[in-house]
Design a protein around this motif. Structure first.
Motif, PDB file in Angstrom:
ATOM      1  N   VAL A 114     -28.274  97.432  16.160  1.00  0.00           N
ATOM      2  CA  VAL A 114     -27.810  96.282  15.383  1.00  0.00           C
ATOM      3  C   VAL A 114     -27.881  96.600  13.894  1.00  0.00           C
ATOM      4  N   GLN A 115     -26.760  96.439  13.216  1.00  0.00           N
ATOM      5  CA  GLN A 115     -26.722  96.552  11.761  1.00  0.00           C
ATOM      6  C   GLN A 115     -26.587  95.139  11.187  1.00  0.00           C
ATOM      7  N   VAL A 116     -27.466  94.818  10.260  1.00  0.00           N
ATOM      8  CA  VAL A 116     -27.499  93.474   9.669  1.00  0.00           C
ATOM      9  C   VAL A 116     -26.780  93.498   8.321  1.00  0.00           C
ATOM     10  N   GLN A 117     -25.939  92.487   8.102  1.00  0.00           N
ATOM     11  CA  GLN A 117     -25.168  92.387   6.862  1.00  0.00           C
ATOM     12  C   GLN A 117     -24.439  93.702   6.575  1.00  0.00           C
ATOM     13  N   ALA A 118     -23.788  94.213   7.610  1.00  0.00           N
ATOM     14  CA  ALA A 118     -23.060  95.484   7.503  1.00  0.00           C
ATOM     15  C   ALA A 118     -21.790  95.288   6.679  1.00  0.00           C
ATOM     16  N   ARG A 119     -21.409  96.310   5.936  1.00  0.00           N
ATOM     17  CA  ARG A 119     -20.179  96.263   5.142  1.00  0.00           C
ATOM     18  C   ARG A 119     -19.104  97.136   5.798  1.00  0.00           C
ATOM     19  N   ILE A 120     -17.934  96.567   5.973  1.00  0.00           N
ATOM     20  CA  ILE A 120     -16.798  97.260   6.557  1.00  0.00           C
ATOM     21  C   ILE A 120     -15.681  97.273   5.520  1.00  0.00           C
ATOM     22  N   PRO A 121     -15.146  98.440   5.155  1.00  0.00           N
ATOM     23  CA  PRO A 121     -14.081  98.507   4.157  1.00  0.00           C
ATOM     24  C   PRO A 121     -12.908  97.608   4.525  1.00  0.00           C
ATOM     25  N   GLY A 122     -12.442  96.834   3.541  1.00  0.00           N
ATOM     26  CA  GLY A 122     -11.324  95.942   3.776  1.00  0.00           C
ATOM     27  C   GLY A 122     -11.694  94.626   4.420  1.00  0.00           C
ATOM     28  N   VAL A 123     -12.898  94.554   4.975  1.00  0.00           N
ATOM     29  CA  VAL A 123     -13.357  93.337   5.641  1.00  0.00           C
ATOM     30  C   VAL A 123     -14.463  92.667   4.827  1.00  0.00           C
ATOM     31  N   GLY A 124     -15.372  93.488   4.326  1.00  0.00           N
ATOM     32  CA  GLY A 124     -16.507  92.950   3.587  1.00  0.00           C
ATOM     33  C   GLY A 124     -17.758  92.931   4.437  1.00  0.00           C
ATOM     34  N   ARG A 125     -18.675  92.083   4.084  1.00  0.00           N
ATOM     35  CA  ARG A 125     -19.968  92.015   4.763  1.00  0.00           C
ATOM     36  C   ARG A 125     -19.878  91.106   5.987  1.00  0.00           C
ATOM     37  N   VAL A 126     -20.453  91.568   7.089  1.00  0.00           N
ATOM     38  CA  VAL A 126     -20.484  90.767   8.316  1.00  0.00           C
ATOM     39  C   VAL A 126     -21.943  90.552   8.707  1.00  0.00           C
ATOM     40  N   ASP A 127     -22.196  89.461   9.399  1.00  0.00           N
ATOM     41  CA  ASP A 127     -23.583  89.117   9.733  1.00  0.00           C
ATOM     42  C   ASP A 127     -24.249  90.209  10.559  1.00  0.00           C
ATOM     43  N   LEU A 128     -23.641  90.557  11.685  1.00  0.00           N
ATOM     44  CA  LEU A 128     -24.230  91.521  12.617  1.00  0.00           C
ATOM     45  C   LEU A 128     -23.137  92.423  13.175  1.00  0.00           C
ATOM     46  N   LEU A 129     -23.433  93.704  13.225  1.00  0.00           N
ATOM     47  CA  LEU A 129     -22.519  94.673  13.826  1.00  0.00           C
ATOM     48  C   LEU A 129     -23.269  95.358  14.968  1.00  0.00           C
ATOM     49  N   ILE A 130     -22.764  95.163  16.193  1.00  0.00           N
ATOM     50  CA  ILE A 130     -23.457  95.639  17.390  1.00  0.00           C
ATOM     51  C   ILE A 130     -22.850  96.951  17.857  1.00  0.00           C
TER      52      ILE A 130
ATOM     53  N   PHE B 108     -11.191  79.216   4.510  1.00  0.00           N
ATOM     54  CA  PHE B 108     -10.586  79.354   5.837  1.00  0.00           C
ATOM     55  C   PHE B 108      -9.568  80.480   5.856  1.00  0.00           C
ATOM     56  N   VAL B 109      -8.702  80.516   4.849  1.00  0.00           N
ATOM     57  CA  VAL B 109      -7.659  81.553   4.778  1.00  0.00           C
ATOM     58  C   VAL B 109      -8.294  82.937   4.660  1.00  0.00           C
ATOM     59  N   GLU B 110      -9.305  83.073   3.803  1.00  0.00           N
ATOM     60  CA  GLU B 110      -9.967  84.363   3.621  1.00  0.00           C
ATOM     61  C   GLU B 110     -10.672  84.815   4.883  1.00  0.00           C
ATOM     62  N   ASP B 111     -11.272  83.865   5.579  1.00  0.00           N
ATOM     63  CA  ASP B 111     -11.953  84.216   6.818  1.00  0.00           C
ATOM     64  C   ASP B 111     -10.973  84.750   7.851  1.00  0.00           C
ATOM     65  N   ARG B 112      -9.812  84.113   7.959  1.00  0.00           N
ATOM     66  CA  ARG B 112      -8.808  84.599   8.915  1.00  0.00           C
ATOM     67  C   ARG B 112      -8.305  85.979   8.532  1.00  0.00           C
ATOM     68  N   ARG B 113      -8.149  86.243   7.232  1.00  0.00           N
ATOM     69  CA  ARG B 113      -7.735  87.574   6.799  1.00  0.00           C
ATOM     70  C   ARG B 113      -8.753  88.623   7.197  1.00  0.00           C
ATOM     71  N   ARG B 114     -10.020  88.317   6.972  1.00  0.00           N
ATOM     72  CA  ARG B 114     -11.077  89.255   7.301  1.00  0.00           C
ATOM     73  C   ARG B 114     -11.128  89.526   8.804  1.00  0.00           C
ATOM     74  N   GLN B 115     -10.991  88.467   9.586  1.00  0.00           N
ATOM     75  CA  GLN B 115     -11.075  88.637  11.037  1.00  0.00           C
ATOM     76  C   GLN B 115      -9.895  89.467  11.556  1.00  0.00           C
ATOM     77  N   ASN B 116      -8.694  89.217  11.010  1.00  0.00           N
ATOM     78  CA  ASN B 116      -7.520  89.992  11.426  1.00  0.00           C
ATOM     79  C   ASN B 116      -7.646  91.452  11.020  1.00  0.00           C
ATOM     80  N   GLU B 117      -8.160  91.688   9.808  1.00  0.00           N
ATOM     81  CA  GLU B 117      -8.322  93.055   9.345  1.00  0.00           C
ATOM     82  C   GLU B 117      -9.368  93.792  10.179  1.00  0.00           C
ATOM     83  N   ALA B 118     -10.435  93.105  10.539  1.00  0.00           N
ATOM     84  CA  ALA B 118     -11.449  93.720  11.388  1.00  0.00           C
ATOM     85  C   ALA B 118     -10.846  94.117  12.736  1.00  0.00           C
TER      86      ALA B 118
END
Length: 276
Positions: free
Chosen positions: A190-206, A226-236
């Motif tokens: 488990v990575q906590v507050q992991a950073r993914i390029p183009g996505v940003g910081r995420v709570d947990l990366l399993i 809301f719009v930014e969150d959808r962009r991040r989720q799609n990019e991920a």
């Protein structure tokens, strides 16, 4: 000094000696006693007083561990139904006793220091609550991890040391701590507050693959978020990171569902991402 207002600032309950030391006259103390009740010798309590403070004073103790978490602003999901007090005596029948105090208590309220509160919690509470309290205190700079480690070197502190070792000081909420502990117990990386390029910081990366986000009550407070969150989720997803989102209630009430969902995505997406 307004004696009534001062008593209210103490949660509506205090020892008469404390009121006198603060500058109240004997006449004012007598007037306060007439307004409320005297639940025990030397204690005055207003009808709407803080029941936890009253309990601590009546039993000549200090609130600590899970019973003092919220007073110190520490994360805790469920405050123990049975109160926890730091006491010097051994006449314990209606509360959980802690008998070691290393730091000065609160100046005016019957509450143990934040440091003692965390130390007691680490060795006493269920793992998720103990880690959550320590995580919050360390992350907020209220207590030093090194100091806690030094005080927990004894042979009777193994349980507390294990709980402390699981506090990363990186979580942003209590549900996030609890979710991480579920995943760690399953044996996942488990990575906590992991950073993914183009996505940003995420709570947990399993396992470097599945993103888990724990949404708070302020989630999507405005349209732009809301719009930014959808962009991040799609990019991920475009990069091969499937995302799962949960409110705190799922972490607390249906942890098996959380684990099943993550396990299924690891099974489906693992071969696609890593081959095999």
């Amino acid at each position: 000094m307004d004696a009534l207002e001062y008593l209210r600032s103490l949660g509506g309950v205090a020892r008469t000696a404390a009121l006198l030391r603060a500058g109240a006259s004997k006449r004012e103390v007598a007037a306060l006693a007439a307004l409320g009740v005297k639940p025990a010798r030397g204690i005055i309590a207003l009808p709407d007083c803080n029941p936890d403070y009253l309990f601590a004073l009546v039993h000549n103790g200090l609130l600590t561990c899970g019973s003092a978490a919220r007073a110190h602003g520490l994360w805790i999901r469920d405050v123990p139904l049975r109160r926890h007090l730091a006491v010097a005596h051994s006449r314990v029948t209606v509360f959980t006793a802690h008998r070691t105090l290393r730091f000065p208590a609160h100046g005016t309220l019957p509450i143990a220091s934040l440091e003692d509160t965390v130390l007691h919690a680490l060795g006493c509470l269920p793992l998720s609550e103990a880690v959550s309290m320590a995580e919050c205190a360390i992350r907020g700079g209220q207590v030093d991890r090194g100091m806690l480690e030094d005080l927990l070197r004894g042979p009777r502190s193994a349980r507390a040391r294990r709980a402390l070792s699981l506090a990363t000081a990186t979580a942003e909420s209590q549900p996030e701590v609890e979710a991480r502990l579920l995943f760690v117990a399953r044996g996942w990386r488990v990575q906590v507050q992991a950073r993914i390029p183009g996505v940003g910081r995420v709570d947990l990366l399993i396992e470097g693959l599945v993103i888990v986000e724990i949404d708070g009550h302020a989630f999507h407070a405005d349209r732009a978020a809301f719009v930014e969150d959808r962009r991040r989720q799609n990019e991920a997803l475009r990069q091969g990171y499937p995302t799962l989102r949960y409110p705190p209630e799922v972490v607390w009430r249906d942890p098996d569902r959380l684990l099943r969902d993550v396990e299924e995505l690891l099974r489906i997406w693992g071969p696609r991402r890593f081959g095999g």
